[in-house]
Design a protein around this motif. Structure first.
Motif, PDB file in Angstrom:
ATOM      1  N   PRO A 187     -63.728   1.103  22.645  1.00 54.53           N
ATOM      2  CA  PRO A 187     -64.267   2.050  23.637  1.00 54.53           C
ATOM      3  C   PRO A 187     -65.726   2.428  23.415  1.00 54.53           C
ATOM      4  O   PRO A 187     -66.513   2.444  24.364  1.00 54.53           O
ATOM      5  N   GLU A 188     -66.126   2.736  22.179  1.00 49.91           N
ATOM      6  CA  GLU A 188     -67.502   3.160  21.944  1.00 49.91           C
ATOM      7  C   GLU A 188     -68.488   2.029  22.214  1.00 49.91           C
ATOM      8  O   GLU A 188     -69.556   2.239  22.802  1.00 49.91           O
ATOM      9  N   TRP A 191     -68.701   1.493  25.962  1.00 50.81           N
ATOM     10  CA  TRP A 191     -69.523   2.525  26.587  1.00 50.81           C
ATOM     11  C   TRP A 191     -71.008   2.239  26.380  1.00 50.81           C
ATOM     12  O   TRP A 191     -71.805   2.370  27.313  1.00 50.81           O
ATOM     13  N   ASP A 194     -71.837  -0.629  28.873  1.00 46.33           N
ATOM     14  CA  ASP A 194     -71.802  -0.364  30.311  1.00 46.33           C
ATOM     15  C   ASP A 194     -72.752   0.743  30.747  1.00 46.33           C
ATOM     16  O   ASP A 194     -73.329   0.677  31.837  1.00 46.33           O
ATOM     17  N   PHE A 195     -72.911   1.774  29.897  1.00 40.16           N
ATOM     18  CA  PHE A 195     -73.681   2.938  30.315  1.00 40.16           C
ATOM     19  C   PHE A 195     -75.058   3.044  29.661  1.00 40.16           C
ATOM     20  O   PHE A 195     -75.794   3.981  29.949  1.00 40.16           O
ATOM     21  N   ARG A 196     -75.391   2.088  28.797  1.00 40.85           N
ATOM     22  CA  ARG A 196     -76.706   2.120  28.184  1.00 40.85           C
ATOM     23  C   ARG A 196     -77.395   0.748  28.253  1.00 40.85           C
ATOM     24  O   ARG A 196     -78.361   0.576  28.988  1.00 40.85           O
ATOM     25  N   HIS A 423     -69.061  11.931  27.529  1.00 43.75           N
ATOM     26  CA  HIS A 423     -68.977  11.077  28.708  1.00 43.75           C
ATOM     27  C   HIS A 423     -67.957  11.611  29.712  1.00 43.75           C
ATOM     28  O   HIS A 423     -66.847  11.950  29.334  1.00 43.75           O
ATOM     29  N   PRO A 424     -68.359  11.756  30.991  1.00 43.10           N
ATOM     30  CA  PRO A 424     -69.588  11.277  31.655  1.00 43.10           C
ATOM     31  C   PRO A 424     -70.689  12.338  31.792  1.00 43.10           C
ATOM     32  O   PRO A 424     -71.558  12.187  32.639  1.00 43.10           O
ATOM     33  N   ASP A 460     -72.654  10.762  34.912  1.00 46.31           N
ATOM     34  CA  ASP A 460     -72.510   9.318  35.107  1.00 46.31           C
ATOM     35  C   ASP A 460     -71.147   9.021  35.717  1.00 46.31           C
ATOM     36  O   ASP A 460     -70.190   8.744  34.985  1.00 46.31           O
ATOM     37  N   PRO A 463     -70.864   3.185  35.812  1.00 43.14           N
ATOM     38  CA  PRO A 463     -71.989   2.537  35.130  1.00 43.14           C
ATOM     39  C   PRO A 463     -73.211   2.325  36.028  1.00 43.14           C
ATOM     40  O   PRO A 463     -74.334   2.289  35.528  1.00 43.14           O
TER      41      PRO A 463
END
Length: 503
Positions: A187-188, A191, A194-196, A423-424, A460, A463
């Motif tokens: 998961p980390e 994340w 997808d989000f950075r 998150h988010p 967020d 993504p």
């Protein structure tokens, strides 16, 4: 489990052995609570045990391990140090755990030499070698971390690829991080992908709306739109536009700006000259009959881990209706440096030379320091100082062209910042208490209190989307009031709403 002391330890005679340990009800209860993950019950019992037997290395190690499981990392590190002092011959066994607990207690500067020594004691130990890289990364020494990771990177696990990807990204090489995270499942790591990192390398578009007002009755409304793409791995291109509307008691004005910029990365993490990010920005403005062209040349240089140097030369327009009418512009040349010892302590300073079109010149100095009291969530305390002085008088009438032009101005501020991320959501807040001193053109001095506050909330939902709202105020009454006064009682308040999208 480690061995533990007997009841006789209360008299100062530390002993070990399972048979004796079974006779100690405190130890039995502490171990039972640990098995249940009931650390609230286990930790006070272990504290009592180590106070009774402060020289029992086995007990100290066992207690340190339990404090570590309970995320009481600073106390765990203390117990490992106590065990090391009691049993120096066991240094090779205790050092790795001591290093980890020291790092997890947000003391990367102290953890690094411990990891380095542990890795030297076991030169073929992959786990220790990788741990040294992780410690370097957390300490902000990303280039050194990359070099260490590369040694052990063949056949890296998913968790190890995640560590290396973070090092690449934090060092400014987002395109190198992306391939390491494509198949991430943890998961980390997913994340981060997808989000950075995915956002770092994807085409993007943005829009923002900002409104502001100040004590001088100046009101501004601006709308900005733009889009960018990473054309090649080290090259980013961006196009944008901005519409600005201004009005105050003396009139109104509007400006439209079109902007194009390009940013390039030069160098590798192991380059002797460091890594360079030059950027060129070109702007075309339309302000009534005035059609000025302005530009910015900016260079960011990272000569080594923990250091950053920024240089810039830019032409700016002063944004008030009267300054637009008088076609005021200013050329600014600046140089600044930023040093971070680790994730907690940072220092920065800068100098700038400003030359207005009417011949007025200023010299500006600034400095700041910041200390992180907490790292998760991040809570910082710091000091900021700045001062400028008019070093050359402009042409006759330069004090009445629509821009603030005191003889000198200085301010000092105590600042506290807070950043919480789950998150988010991401919440950021900043507040400062300040004092200032201004000397006007006639030589009259006045003092003020340019306190400030800033609040921002990011969301967020997916993504590909990020929404951010922010607001702030500064000056007299934190910009929340509407009282007038001398120049030193100036205030300003603003709010902004932004949307960012990636494709």
């Amino acid at each position: 489990m480690a061995q533990a002391p007997t009841q006789a330890a209360a008299a100062g005679a530390p002993t070990t052995g399972e048979a004796i340990a079974k006779a100690d009800p405190d130890l039995a209860a502490a171990r039972a609570a640990t098995e249940r993950r009931d650390f609230a019950a286990a930790l006070p019992l272990f504290e009592r045990l180590v106070q009774r037997a402060p020289a029992d290395a086995d007990l100290l190690i066992e207690a340190a391990r339990v404090f570590g499981w309970a995320d009481r990392n600073a106390r765990a590190a203390e117990l490992y140090r106590q065990a090391l002092a009691t049993a120096p011959a066991r240094r090779a066994d205790i050092l790795p755990s001591l290093a980890w607990q020291t790092l997890w207690s947000a003391d990367a500067a102290t953890a690094l030499p411990l990891f380095a020594e542990a890795a030297a004691l076991r030169p073929g130990d992959r786990a220790l070698g990788w741990a040294l890289g992780q410690a370097l990364n957390v300490a902000g020494r990303h280039r050194e971390a990359i070099a260490v990771f590369r040694r052990w990177s063949p056949a890296a696990t998913e968790a190890e690829r995640f560590d290396l990807a973070r090092a690449w990204r934090w060092a400014g090489y987002e395109d190198r991080a992306w391939p390491l995270l494509r198949e991430a499942g943890e998961p980390e790591a997913a994340w981060l992908r997808d989000f950075r990192v995915a956002r770092d390398v994807a085409p993007y578009a943005y829009g923002s709306l900002e409104v502001a007002e100040d004590r001088d009755t100046l009101r501004s409304r601006s709308l900005s739109l733009g889009a960018g793409v990473q054309a090649l791995a080290p090259l980013t291109l961006e196009l944008g536009g901005r519409r600005l509307d201004l009005d105050d008691d003396l009139g109104a004005a509007a400006a439209t700006t079109l902007e194009a910029s390009g940013r390039l990365r030069l160098g590798e993490p192991d380059s002797p000259a460091g890594t360079w990010w030059p950027q060129l920005v070109l702007r075309a403005h339309r302000i009534g009959a005035w059609r000025p062209l302005t530009s910015t040349l900016r260079i960011k240089w990272v000569p080594a881990d923990r250091w950053r140097v920024d240089a810039e030369h830019t032409r700016e327009l002063v944004e008030t209706p009267r300054a637009f009418a008088n076609r005021v512009h200013v050329d600014v040349t600046s140089l600044g440096a930023d040093w971070r010892r680790d994730g907690r302590l940072g220092l920065a300073g800068g100098v700038a030379h400003l030359r207005f079109d009417d011949g007025t010149t200023r010299e500006r100095l600034a400095a700041r320091g910041e200390w992180a009291v907490l790292t998760r969530p991040r809570w910082t305390l710091g000091v900021e100082w700045s001062r400028f002085e008019r070093t050359q008088e402009g042409a006759p009438g330069s004090d009445d062209r629509g821009y603030w032009n005191p003889r000198s101005y200085g301010e000092a501020r105590l600042v506290s910042g807070f950043k919480w991320e789950r998150h988010p959501w991401e919440l950021q807040a900043r507040a400062g208490l300040a004092r200032s001193r201004e000397v006007d053109s006639a030589g009259n001095a006045s003092r003020g209190a340019p306190h400030l506050w800033e609040l921002a909330l990011g969301w967020d939902p997916a993504p590909a989307w990020r929404l951010r709202a922010s607001a702030g105020g500064s000056g007299q009454a934190l910009g929340l009031g509407s009282t007038g006064g001398s120049g030193a009682r100036y205030w300003r308040r603003w709010a902004q709403l932004g949307l960012h999208a990636w494709f």
